[in-house]
Scaffold this active site. Sequence first.
Site, PDB file in Angstrom:
ATOM      1  N   ARG D 271      34.080  38.062  44.240  1.00 23.66           N
ATOM      2  CA  ARG D 271      34.383  36.734  43.718  1.00 23.66           C
ATOM      3  C   ARG D 271      34.649  35.826  44.908  1.00 23.66           C
ATOM      4  NH1 ARG D 271      39.848  36.964  41.451  1.00 23.66           N
ATOM      5  NH2 ARG D 271      40.327  35.717  43.291  1.00 23.66           N
ATOM      6  N   HIS D 275      40.336  32.887  41.510  1.00 24.05           N
ATOM      7  CA  HIS D 275      40.179  33.395  40.148  1.00 24.05           C
ATOM      8  C   HIS D 275      39.728  32.291  39.189  1.00 24.05           C
ATOM      9  CE1 HIS D 275      40.965  35.548  36.454  1.00 24.05           C
ATOM     10  NE2 HIS D 275      41.829  34.627  36.085  1.00 24.05           N
ATOM     11  N   TYR D 284      46.596  36.090  48.403  1.00 29.52           N
ATOM     12  CA  TYR D 284      46.427  37.539  48.288  1.00 29.52           C
ATOM     13  C   TYR D 284      45.204  38.101  49.010  1.00 29.52           C
ATOM     14  CZ  TYR D 284      43.540  35.843  44.393  1.00 29.52           C
ATOM     15  OH  TYR D 284      42.619  35.177  43.635  1.00 29.52           O
TER      16      TYR D 284
END
Lengths: 334, 334, 380, 380
Positions: D271, D275, D284
Site C-alpha cells: 500500500r 491507509h 508506523y
Amino acid sequence: MTTVAVKPATMGQALGRALRDALADDPTVHVMGEDVGTLGGVFRVTDGLAEEFGDDRCTDTPLAEAGILGTAVGMAMYGLRPVVEMQFDAFAYPAFEQLISHVARMRNRTKGAMPMPITIRVPYGGGIGGVEHHSDSSEAYYMATPGLHVVTPATVADAYGLLRASIASDDPVVFLEPKRLYWSKAEWNPDTPETVEPLGKAVVRRTGRSASLITYGPSVPVCLEAAEAARAEGWDLEVVDLRSLVPFDDETVAASVRRTGRAVVVHEATSFGGPGGEIAARITERCFHHLEAPVLRVAGFDIPYPPPMLERHHLPGVDRILDAVARLQWEAEN
Amino acid sequence: MTTVAVKPATMGQALGRALRDALADDPTVHVMGEDVGTLGGVFRVTDGLAEEFGDDRCTDTPLAEAGILGTAVGMAMYGLRPVVEMQFDAFAYPAFEQLISHVARMRNRTKGAMPMPITIRVPYGGGIGGVEHHSDSSEAYYMATPGLHVVTPATVADAYGLLRASIASDDPVVFLEPKRLYWSKAEWNPDTPETVEPLGKAVVRRTGRSASLITYGPSVPVCLEAAEAARAEGWDLEVVDLRSLVPFDDETVAASVRRTGRAVVVHEATSFGGPGGEIAARITERCFHHLEAPVLRVAGFDIPYPPPMLERHHLPGVDRILDAVARLQWEAEN
Amino acid sequence: MTVMEQRGAYRPAPPPAWQLRTDPEPLLPDAAPYRVLGTEAAAEADAQLLLRLHAELVRGRRYNTQATALTKQGRLAVYPSSTGQEACEIGAALALEERDWLFPSYRDTLAAVARGLDPVRALSLLRGDWHTGYDPREHRIAPLCTPLATQLPHAVGLAHAARLQGDDVVALAMVGDGGTSEGDFHEALNFAAVWRAPVVFLVQNNGFAISVPLAKQTAAPSLAHKAVGYGMPGRLVDGNDAVAVHQVLSEAVRHARDGGGPTLVEAVTYRMEAHTNADDATRYREDDEVAAWRDHDPLLLVERELTARGLLDEDRAAAVRENAEAMAADLRERMNQDPELDPMDLFTHVYAEQTSQLREQAAQLRAELEAENESDGAAR
Amino acid sequence: MTVMEQRGAYRPAPPPAWQLRTDPEPLLPDAAPYRVLGTEAAAEADAQLLLRLHAELVRGRRYNTQATALTKQGRLAVYPSSTGQEACEIGAALALEERDWLFPSYRDTLAAVARGLDPVRALSLLRGDWHTGYDPREHRIAPLCTPLATQLPHAVGLAHAARLQGDDVVALAMVGDGGTSEGDFHEALNFAAVWRAPVVFLVQNNGFAISVPLAKQTAAPSLAHKAVGYGMPGRLVDGNDAVAVHQVLSEAVRHARDGGGPTLVEAVTYRMEAHTNADDATRYREDDEVAAWRDHDPLLLVERELTARGLLDEDRAAAVRENAEAMAADLRERMNQDPELDPMDLFTHVYAEQTSQLREQAAQLRAELEAENESDGAAR
Ligand SMILES: Cc1ncc(C[n+]2csc(CCOP(=O)(O)OP(=O)(O)O)c2C)c(N)n1
Ligand SMILES: Cc1ncc(C[n+]2csc(CCOP(=O)(O)OP(=O)(O)O)c2C)c(N)n1
Ligand SMILES: [Mg+2]
Ligand SMILES: [Mg+2]
C-alpha cells in the site's frame, strides 16, 4: 512519570491519561486491540502508551475481535486486568459470543471464583460523518446482557474518572466512548484528576422544575443546549446524565422525575427496543402517580444508521427535544 | 406429495410441515444448518426433509454459525430463500455480526435492490432442563436491530402459519421457536393448514375486562393458566399473544389496554433491557390516560439463565403473574 | 508526472524483501497418524507408564458408563460420553504438570477427573446444580465449555498472560473436529502463533459433530494440516493409542514450555456412543463402522501390549477393576443424593456487588420463598 | 465384562479406514510469488493484453489520485487508496466474465470501476450519499464491504447458489492481509472447500492492516499456506505484476468454473499511500520501505516491458494518459455537484413494507421537513 499538562484537555486526552495512569498504578492492567500500539489508536486515545509501557502492556493484536476479547478472557482468568479496544461500535459485533457467553457470565458460572475484570472500550455513536458501520449506538445489546456494566461519559472529567473506575472494577465494563465528544474540550487538570466512585451514579447536570431530560453520552450536551433554548419557551428543564446504564441509578432518576412530573428520555440509539424503553418503563413503574404525562422518548429512528449526508435528520437534536417537551401535556397543569 | 396426517399434532410437527410445504411450493427455498439433514435436527423439526428434497435443499453445513448465516446471505443475493437453523438460542451469537451488519441492512444498503428473504429459526427459551447456553431468550437483541422481523408462535396452528408467512416474507425474519412448546399438542389438520397473513398481527387469546396480560411465545400458555387462576380472585384477565415483536401490533395492544385500563407484560427474557421495557413504554405512550396503574412487568430476573435445578425460580409463573396483577392498584378503582 | 515518465533501469526485482516467513516443511504432519502400540516401538514403552495408562483407561471407561447410567436415572441432565476416546482424555490429563492448565470442552469431564478433580463436582454442569462446580483456579481446569471452540482463545490468553508474568505454565485446550470449523478456532490458533503462546491444541477428531460426518466438515487432507496456515507444527496421532497420544502431547507441552510456541495435535479417534444420551446415533451411522472401531478400542490396545509383555496378571487386572468399581460406587452414591441448593445464589454471583436492581429482585424471590415455606409449614 | 476380558487377535490395525482426505502436495504454494514481468516468461505475454493492462493501470492510478484529491476538497468522506495495488484491482476485474460476481472490500472501488461500474456511483459509500450507489445484481458487484472478511461467506453462498441453479458463475472475493485473521475468513474458506463452491479468494497482502504489519498478523510461512488447511490450492503471486496476477486469477477462475472448487490466491503487494486520507502512515513505517516498493511499481513493470518490446510509443502513451485524464475530469466535475438526496428515503428501504412504527416516524420527519421549508420560505 511524565506529566502531560493539557489545559483545556479533550475527552480523548483524558481517556488516554486514564489508561496511562491505570497502567502506571497497576501492573496487571494491559491495553490491547487493533492499532492501539504503534499508531496510538485510530482516535489516538492510546497514543504513547506502547512507548512508555512496552508492547506487552499495550499490544497491537491480530485483526479479530472475538480473538481479542477471547484472549482477554484468558488473561483475566490468570489475574490480569485487560483493557480491550474495539475500533468502532459495529466492529464489536464479531465479539458478541465471547461477550455474552463468557465475559458476562464467567463470574456467575464459577460462583465468583473467576471474575472478569475486563474493560471493553467501544467508540460509539454518530455525528462524525462516518461511513456505514462507523456510527452505531449498540448499547441496547449490552444492557440486555446481565453480568455487564455499561458506562458512558459525557464530560472530559467523567471520561477520566469513569474509565479509571471501570478499569478498577472487578466486573466487566462496556465503556462506551461518544465518538463525537472525543474532541470536546474542558478545563481539566490532569495532575489532580478525580475518579468516580462507585460506578452507577447518575448526576444532575442542570436543575430545573418543568420537566426532566434523562440522557447520557453524546446526547448530554444536546440536552443541555435544548434546556437553554427551552428557557425562551418558559420551560425550566432538568438534565440528568446517567453515566452508567448498568447499574442504573433509579434513585437519582426517580427523584428528578418526581420533582418535575414530566420526563423525556433522549438518546441516539434507535427507539424501538432501545435503551429508552427500559428507562421510560422504569420511570413509570416508580413515578406513576407523579407523572403529568407519559414519559416520551426522543431517539434515533428505527432504521440502520444513515449515510453521512443524511445523518442530521436521524440524530436527536434540540428541535426534536423541544417538540417532545411541548407534547408533555402542559394543559394538564395549566 | 406425501401427507403426514397427524392429529393431534405437536408444534414441532407443524413446524416441520411448514418447512416441507415451503420446500415443495417454492424451489428457491433451501433449509440449512447443523444436523438438519440426516438427523432431522436435534428437535427433529427437519425430519425427513433431506430425504424428500435431497441434500442440496436441506443441507448439513459445517459447524459455524457465522458461516451458515453468511453463506445464506450470499444465497439470498442470488435469489434463493434460505431457511437457516441455529441449533440453540445461545449458538446464534457467533452469527450476530452477519445478522446485524448484513442480514438486517442489505436491503436498505442497496436501496431495495438486494432484499434478504432469509428466515432464521432459533429454538429459544427455557423450561426444558437444559444445561447452560441452551435456554436463552435473546429476543431483545433482535428487537433492537432495525431491518429484522421478529416472530414467535405460541400455538400449533400459528407455528405452521407464522413460519410459512416468515419464509414467504421478502425480509429477514428471526423466527423464535419456544423450545418447551415443541411437544405441545393441539388438534390441527395438516391438510388444510392456515397461514397467517400478513406478519405483524397480535391476537387476543382470551378476552377479559380487568387487566391485559401482554405476552408471547412460551409465556402465552402460562398467562392463559394465570387468567384461569385469576377468576378465583375475581379478576377477568385478557391475554394478548403478540406473535410478532417486530413489527409490533400497537393497535391490538393499545385497544386491549384501553379497554382494561391495566396491563402486565410477561416474558421469560430478562427484565432489564428486555422486550418488556419497550412494550410497557409503548403502551404508556399510547394509553396514558386510560391507565389506572403503571404497566408492570413479570419477566426473568436480571441474571444469566440458571442451571436446570434452579430454573423454576427464574421463570415467570402463574403465581408471579397473579402477584403482579394484585399490585395493579385496584384501590384506585374500588 | 505519471509513473511512465520516470525512466530507470529495468530491474527484475521480486517484491522487496519478500520471503517465506517460516519453513513450512517441518510444520506439516505426517501422512499417517503416529502410533506406538502394535508397532515395534511399543517394546520401548515404559512399563510403569503402560500400567498407569491402563488403570486410568479402565477407570475412565467405568466413569463413562456410570455417568451414562446416571442420565437414565435422571441424576444427570445429559452426558456426552467419551467412551472410545479415553486415550485422548487420559493423555491430555497426564501430559500436564500440576501448574499447567486444562481447557476442556463439554465432552471432556473425564480429562478433568483424570487430572484429579472430584467426579461429582466435575458433573455439576451436567447434573444441573450449577454451571461449574469447582474453582477453576484451584484445579487449573477451566470450566467445561459448551459454546464450541470458544474456550480456545481463553487458553491462548491465559498461556500468554502466564508467560508475561514469567511463569512457565502451559495450557492444553481440547476441541472436537466439528469445533475446528468455528471462527474462534481460527482466531485462537492465529493469536497463539503470533504471540508464540505456550498452548497445545488437541483436536479429538472422533468422526462426527453430532450427526455430521467429517467429510461434511472439512475437505482438508487432515485437520492437523491446518497448523501450517498459522505457522505452527501440526501433528497427527492415533487417538486410541494412549501411549502415542501421551508421547505426542508431552512433546508438544515440552515444546511450548521451552518457548517453542503452540502445536496443533489431531488425534484420530471415534465416538463409540451416541453424541449424548439424548442422541440416536443409528439415524446417521452404520453399526459396521462402530464395530470396526471396536477392534481398535483404546483399552484393548493397551491391554494387549501389557498382556503380550506379561505385565498384566489376573491380580493386577482385578485390582484395577476394583479401583474403578469403587470410583463408580462412590459416584453413584453421591450423585444419588440431592444437592443442597440455595435459590438466592441466583443473585449472588452476577456481579461483585449486587446492583439495586438485583437487590430488589432478590428481595422478591426471598419473599416468595418465605411465603412458600409458610404455606408448606401450614400444610404440615 | 471389561474390554480386557474380550480375547482376540492382537491386530496392529491403524484407526479403521483412516487416510488423508486429499494429497496436500499440490495444494501448497510455491516458495516465492509467481512472476512474469521481468522474467523470461514475459516475452510470451500477449501484446494486446499488456496494452490493455497498461491502459487500465494508468486509468486506475489516475482514479486513485483523483479520489484522494476529492477527500481534500470535502467531496469524499474518506478514501482508502489502492495506489500501488492497481495490478490486483485490475487483475481481479479482468479475470472475470460478465456473468461472474465480484465481492470487493472497502479498498476495492477500483476493481468495481475497472469492471465497468460508473465511478461516481462506485463512490457513493465513500461520498456518503448512500451505502451502495448501484444495483449489485445489475453489475454483479456486491456492495463494497467494510466489516472485514464478512463478504467472503457471501461470495461462497452466492457461488454455491449459482451452482445449485446450474449457472456456471464464479465469484471472486477480495480481502486484505488483516482480514485473514477474522473468523469469517476461516468459515468462508471452509464452506467453500466443503461445498466445492466456484469461488476465488484474493488476498491482497499489502503488508499492513492500518498500522499493524504482517508480522503481528500471522506467523504463517505465507497467507497462501492457509489453503491446505481447507483442502484447496494456495497460490502465491507477485501482486504488482499485472500479467502474473491476471494469469493466476484467470486460471483459478477457470478451475472454479470447471467444477474444481475454490482457490486461495495471495498477492504480495504494497500500500503506497496511507491507509486512508485520514491516516498518517509516517507513524508506523519508514520512508525507505515505501521507496523500495516504488521501484516495483505495478505501472513501471508493465511500462518497462512494453517499452522493451517497443509496444509503447509516445502517441500511444499520450492517448492512454488522455483517456485517464478525461475520466478524472469527468469524475471531478460530477463529484463536485451536490447529489440530490431525499431524507424520506431513510424509511423507504428498511423493509419491503413500512411497519406502522416507521410510518409514524416518517410522518414526523416529513412534518419537520415541511416546517423547515416553511420557515426557509418565510425567511426568503
Ligand atoms: C457454537 C455452538 N454451536 C452449536 C453447538 C451445539 N453442539 C453441541 S456439540 C455439537 C457437535 C460438536 O462436534 P465436535 O466438535 O466434533 O465435538 P464432539 O461432540 O464430537 O466431541 C454441536 C453442534 C454448540 N455447543 N456451540
Ligand atoms: C470487523 C472489522 N474490524 C475492524 C475494522 C476497522 N478496519 C478497517 S480497515 C482495517 C485494516 C484492514 O487491513 P487489511 O485487511 O490488511 O486491508 P487493507 O486496509 O490493508 O486493504 C481495520 C482494522 C473493520 N472494518 N472491520
Ligand atoms: Mg466430533
Ligand atoms: Mg493490508
